[in-house]
Each structure stands twice: as structure tokens, then as C-alpha cells.
Design an enzyme around this catalytic site. Structure first.
Site, mmCIF file in Angstrom:
data_model
loop_
_atom_site.group_PDB
_atom_site.id
_atom_site.type_symbol
_atom_site.label_atom_id
_atom_site.label_comp_id
_atom_site.label_asym_id
_atom_site.label_seq_id
_atom_site.Cartn_x
_atom_site.Cartn_y
_atom_site.Cartn_z
ATOM 1 N N ARG A 179 -7.802 -0.777 0.795
ATOM 2 C CA ARG A 179 -8.309 -2.010 0.168
ATOM 3 C C ARG A 179 -8.736 -1.760 -1.273
ATOM 4 O O ARG A 179 -8.676 -2.664 -2.108
ATOM 5 C CB ARG A 179 -9.441 -2.593 1.025
ATOM 6 C CG ARG A 179 -10.641 -1.706 1.154
ATOM 7 C CD ARG A 179 -11.535 -2.101 2.321
ATOM 8 N NE ARG A 179 -11.019 -1.614 3.599
ATOM 9 C CZ ARG A 179 -11.601 -1.818 4.774
ATOM 10 N NH1 ARG A 179 -12.723 -2.520 4.854
ATOM 11 N NH2 ARG A 179 -11.075 -1.352 5.878
ATOM 12 N N LYS A 190 -10.664 12.252 8.462
ATOM 13 C CA LYS A 190 -10.208 11.825 9.787
ATOM 14 C C LYS A 190 -10.186 13.012 10.752
ATOM 15 O O LYS A 190 -10.036 14.154 10.314
ATOM 16 C CB LYS A 190 -8.771 11.276 9.680
ATOM 17 C CG LYS A 190 -8.635 9.940 8.998
ATOM 18 C CD LYS A 190 -7.176 9.503 8.955
ATOM 19 C CE LYS A 190 -7.001 8.163 8.246
ATOM 20 N NZ LYS A 190 -7.598 7.031 8.961
ATOM 21 N N GLU A 248 -9.620 3.332 1.983
ATOM 22 C CA GLU A 248 -9.082 3.493 0.620
ATOM 23 C C GLU A 248 -8.019 2.452 0.283
ATOM 24 O O GLU A 248 -7.821 2.116 -0.872
ATOM 25 C CB GLU A 248 -8.514 4.905 0.445
ATOM 26 C CG GLU A 248 -7.080 5.131 0.954
ATOM 27 C CD GLU A 248 -6.907 4.946 2.466
ATOM 28 O OE1 GLU A 248 -7.917 4.985 3.187
ATOM 29 O OE2 GLU A 248 -5.768 4.741 2.909
ATOM 30 N N ASP A 296 -12.463 6.587 3.700
ATOM 31 C CA ASP A 296 -11.252 6.355 4.493
ATOM 32 C C ASP A 296 -10.793 4.894 4.409
ATOM 33 O O ASP A 296 -9.691 4.566 4.830
ATOM 34 C CB ASP A 296 -11.516 6.764 5.950
ATOM 35 C CG ASP A 296 -10.234 6.928 6.756
ATOM 36 O OD1 ASP A 296 -9.146 6.922 6.151
ATOM 37 O OD2 ASP A 296 -10.338 7.078 7.987
ATOM 38 N N LYS A 306 0.836 -1.208 0.000
ATOM 39 C CA LYS A 306 0.000 0.000 0.000
ATOM 40 C C LYS A 306 0.870 1.256 0.000
ATOM 41 O O LYS A 306 1.767 1.389 0.833
ATOM 42 C CB LYS A 306 -0.916 -0.022 1.231
ATOM 43 C CG LYS A 306 -1.743 1.255 1.442
ATOM 44 C CD LYS A 306 -2.720 1.118 2.619
ATOM 45 C CE LYS A 306 -3.409 2.435 2.952
ATOM 46 N NZ LYS A 306 -4.356 2.335 4.095
#
Ligand code: BES
Ligand code: ZN
Ligand code: ZN
Length: 484
Positions: A338, A264, A336, A334, A252
Site C-alpha cells: 500500500r 515474515k 509495504e 510488511d 504492485k
């Protein structure tokens, strides 16, 4: 820092500091240490350090008694930590040259590599942007290991330790970079430079290529940012492969995770620069593998994006079509990681990878489950799980197997698309992994959730605060020791 092996008797070594391991419940009588044991000043407890000046019967200017814990339980991980803690302690006292005396039984390749790694990892400081007078004041010039006899090639082991630790520090340095300086474009440039330095093939897929490939999930995440995305691909191909296996390492690479429209809270958001730690680890692993030259093909895939809110950002409720053809309802922008990994796993499979490992700072839920001490490990294949667990164990990068039962799919239902990108309240690390599993298909795959372990909020005696560099060494060992 110069690294070497000394074959002289420890008493005769002329150095600024001789590091002598001591053990719990074992009184050390050499170097005038006896009274220190008797008074309880030196204990032998793990990483308990006691400095002696003008020690008798030794050429070294100082002796550092370094606690190694119980003699029966000392392993390579303990020696790695001991070397790092001793180096950091002595460096703080402006000591420039040091020698670690290897105990009986430690003059093996594994122990020597671990000690060298500990020293090089311990030496790293995230002070690139400090300009004060303290910066770079203390520089360790040399670190040597005193080994009486050697049955193995200890110089080769030291060289392996050095290149592995340098690769891990390369990953740490990338992770510590702030997001204004390390954008997806800049990571791609760093990867190209590294590939050029170490003779790896490198290819960067841009937004147009991603569109042509149908990577709708990856594109959905990046659309809120002015920074263009980059999918970094690196290949290592052995001259004489021993195996038909083609290992794909996927990491990632979110250079900054604001959460997007599902933004967030401000508190602690600055840490979200480390949301590319998985990607940095796969780049670091490739840097080491390019030098170790294992006889198996390894490719790395790092999708790099910035997750931002804005007028073009994706919205909760948006439905994207992944490269695999599956559709995803984006419930929470949020989640993101995956999304970008889904398309990257599909691409890696399409490119012919027969085995996959991904590393990702994927969920806060894994920190709830395992704290900061173990990586969460998920697998769709027991043999693959055991390979990674074994490599991790050998490297002292602690992991813990987590479940992926089909029942957890009950938590992943969307009325509008094939999958939602988040599950409900429970088992957040598991539902994230279940989501990825849908894109790994029948390829043996392991997912490492490193959200709790890739970053140290506080430094350790043997490691500076900030990026930890996990799981570079596990990935390196997995590939380097691959057997069919
Ligand atoms: N990058 C975060 C996960 C994370 C959290 C990494 C804490 C490091 C420390 C990830 O993209 C994320 O935000 N995950 C969400 C998922 C949720 C919306 C289902 C989370 O964990 O809260
Ligand atoms: Zn996120
Ligand atoms: Zn994230």
C-alpha cells in the site's frame, strides 16, 4: 504451437487426436463412444477425459472425449478450461497434433478466442530452470479448431485469443522468475524490451526521480534493499481516440517481500517472489493492448522494489511523507504494498489518468475472506466497479465486490501521522483498500486484491502450478471494449 481453423467435417480430419466435447446426460453415439457411456466410463462431467484408440468412422488416430458439463450451462470459460485440460492430457501422452471439434453454437468469435486461449495457457510450463531429460520432451506442434460454418471472422478471433494468451503467459513467466534473477532493474529491462517489441512508449523512473517527486512512501520501502528501485511507466496512445478517458493500470511490483523488519516467518516465504504479480499483469495487459490497438489511451505504472530488512531498512514507527503530502506512520513494514501504491496512484493521477485500476497481492486477509477462487474487488465509483466486474465476468476471471464504507476509517487512526499503514485485527483487506482509497481521491478507481488468486499452489488440469496470470484478460477487455 501452430494454431488454425479447419473447415473440414470432423470425421475427415487427419490428426493425432480429435477432441470431442461430450455433455452430462447426453449419450454420445459417434466414434464408438456409446458403450463407454453405458458403462459409466465416460460421463460428460466437466473435464472428465476418456481416450479412445482406433475409433471407427473417423480419420483421426485417437478421439478424446472431453467432458464439458451440462450443455445448457457451457460458457466460454468452460470451453477455455476444456481446451487447456485436453491439451495438457494429450501433451502428457506425447501427442503432437490435435483438433478440437467445436459444437454447434461454438463457432463464434468469443468461443474460438477462448478455446485458443485455453490451449496456449494450458501449454505453458514453468520449466525454464529445469535441466533434466524430461524438459521440453513433449512439444505440441499444432492445435486446430474444427468449425463447420462461420458467420464471424474466426481466424481473427483465433489471432486475438493467441495474442491475449501469450500476453498472459508473458506475465506468468515474469511472476515465476525467482527474485535473484528478476530484480527491479531486470523487470525494468524486460519492460523496455517488450515496449520496444510492441511499439509502446516506456520510461523508467529511478531513485533520484522518485526523490524529486517526493515519493517518500515508495522510497521508505526500498531503502532496506541493495537493489535499486524502478518505477516502470508504459504508454499506449491511440491514433484516433474515441474517448477523452485515459485509463491508468497500476500494479504492485515487490520482487520479493521478506516483510522487512516486521519479517515474515520462514515457512512458505519462498512464494513471496509472486508479490509482483499485479505489476506483471499490467505489463502483460499492455503487451496485448499494443497489438489490439483500442481507441482509448492506456498507461501502466509498476513500482518495483525489494522489501528487505537490513541496516538501512525502515523501522516500525517511522513516519514518511507521501507524494500527495499526506504523512504515514509505518506500523508494520510488511504492509509495504500500500505504501508503494499510494505514491504510484498519486503519480498516475498527476500524469492525467482519468480512471484507475490497480492490481496487487496486497493482503493475506483477502485469502481469508474469499479463498483462492475470487479476486477481491474494491471501488470508489459504481460505474467503474461495474465496468471491471463485467469484463471479469466475460473473461471467466472471477471477482467479488467488497465494501469500502467510511466507517472502516475508524480502524485507520494514527496519533502521530495522517494515516497508519495498517488497521487493527479486523477486515484487513478492507483497511488496506481504505488506505489506497485515500490516494485515489476523486478519480474513479478500482482495486483488485489478487493475493489469493495470482498463484496456484497446485496445478489445475488446464493450468500448470505457479503463476495464474490473473487479471491480465480482465484488464485487456476493460480497455479494449471501453465506451464512454
Ligand atoms: N505481500 C503480502 C500479502 C500476501 C500475503 C500476498 C499472502 C500473498 C499471499 C503483503 O505485503 C503483506 O505482507 N500484507 C500483510 C499486511 C499486514 C501486515 C497488515 C498481511 O497480509 O499479513
Ligand atoms: Zn508485505
Ligand atoms: Zn507484499
Amino acid at each position: 504451437m501452430q494454431i488454425s481453423i479447419s473447415r473440414k467435417p470432423v470425421e475427415a480430419i487427419d490428426t493425432d487426436a480429435l477432441i470431442v466435447p461430450i455433455f452430462e446426460g447426453a449419450r454420445e453415439h459417434r466414434f464408438g463412444a456409446g458403450p463407454l457411456f453405458d458403462s459409466g466410463e465416460a460421463t460428460g462431467k466437466a473435464l472428465d477425459l476418456t481416450l479412445i484408440h482406433h475409433a471407427p468412422e473417423v480419420a483421426a488416430r485417437r478421439v478424446l472425449l472431453a467432458g464439458a458439463g451440462k450443455r445448457e450451462t457451457v460458457d466460454t470459460a468452460q470451453v477455455r478450461r476444456l481446451a487447456g485440460a485436453a491439451l495438457r492430457f494429450l501433451k502428457g501422452k506425447s501427442v503432437k497434433n490435435m483438433v478440437l471439434a467445436l459444437e454447434n453454437g461454438w463457432a463464434t468469435g468469443e468461443f474460438v478466442s477462448a478455446a485458443v486461449e485455453g490451449a496456449i495457457l494450458g501449454d505453458y510450463e514453468p520449466d525454464r530452470y529445469k535441466s533434466g531429460e524430461d524438459k521440453g520432451k513433449n512439444v505440441v506442434e499444432s492445435f486446430a479448431l474444427a468449425a463447420g460454418s462461420d458467420s464471424e471472422d474466426l481466424d481473427a478471433a483465433a489471432a486475438r485469443g493467441r495474442l491475449t494468451a501469450e500476453a498472459q503467459n508473458f506475465a506468468r513467466a515474469l511472476v515465476n522468475e525467482p527474485a535473484n534473477r528478476l530484480t527491479p532493474t531486470r523487470i525494468a529491462e524486460a519492460a523496455q524490451q517488450m515496449a520496444c517489441d510492441f511499439q509502446l512508449e516506456c520510461e523508467i523512473l529511478d531513485r533520484d526521480r522518485m526523490s524529486a517527486l517526493g515519493m517518500g512512501a515508495l522510497l521508505g520501502v526500498t531503502q532496506g534493499s541493495d537493489e535499486p528501485p524502478a518505477l516502470i511507466v508504459l504508454h499506449y496512445r491511440p491514433e484516433k481516440p474515441v474517448s477523452q478517458a485515459h485509463l491508468g493500470l497500476v500494479g504492485k511490483g515487490v520482487t520479493f517481500d521478506t516483510g522487512g523488519i516486521s519479517i515474515k516467518p520462514a515457512d512458505g516465504m519462498e512464494k513471496m517472489k509472486y508479490d509482483m504479480a499485479g505489476g506483471a499483469a499490467v505489463l502483460g495487459a499492455m503487451r496485448a493492448l499494443a497489438q489490439l490497438k483500442p481507441r482509448i489511451a492506456v498507461s501502466a505504472y509498476m513500482p518495483c522494489v525489494e522489501n528487505m530488512p537490513g541496516g538501512r531498512a525502515q523501522r516500525p514507527g517511522d513516519i514518511v511523507t507521501t507524494m500527495s503530502g499526506k504523512t504515514v506512520e509505518v506500523i508494520n513494514t510488511d504492509a509495504e504494498g500500500r505504501l508503494i501504491l499510494a505514491d504510484t496512484l498519486t503519480y498516475a493521477r498527476q500524469q492525467g489518468c482519468t480512471h484507475l485500476v490497480d492490481a496487487a497481492t496486497l493482503t493475506g486477509a483477502i485469502v481469508v475472506a474469499l479463498g483462492h477462487h475470487r479476486v477481491g474487488l474494491f471501488a470508489n465509483d459504481n460505474a467503474m466497479r461495474d465496468r471491471v466486474l463485467h469484463a471479469a465476468e466475460m473473461e471467466g476471471e472471477r471477482m467479488w465486490p467488497m465494501p469500502l464504507d467510511e466507517d472502516y476509517l475508524d480502524y485507520l487512526k494514527s496519533p502521530f501521522a495522517d494515516l497508519p499503514n495498517v488497521g487493527g485485527r479486523w477486515g484487513g483487506a478492507i483497511t488496506a483498500a481504505m488506505f489506497l482509497k485515500a490516494f485515489a481521491g476523486d478519480t474513479p478507481w478500482v482495486h483488485l486484491d489478487i493475493a489469493g488468486t495470482a498463484w496456484l499452489d497446485d496445478g489445475k488440469p488446464f493450468l500448470a502450478k505457479g503463476a495464474s496470470g490473473l487479471p491480465v484478460r480482465t484488464l485487456v477487455r476493460l480497455a479494449a471494449t471501453w465506451k464512454d
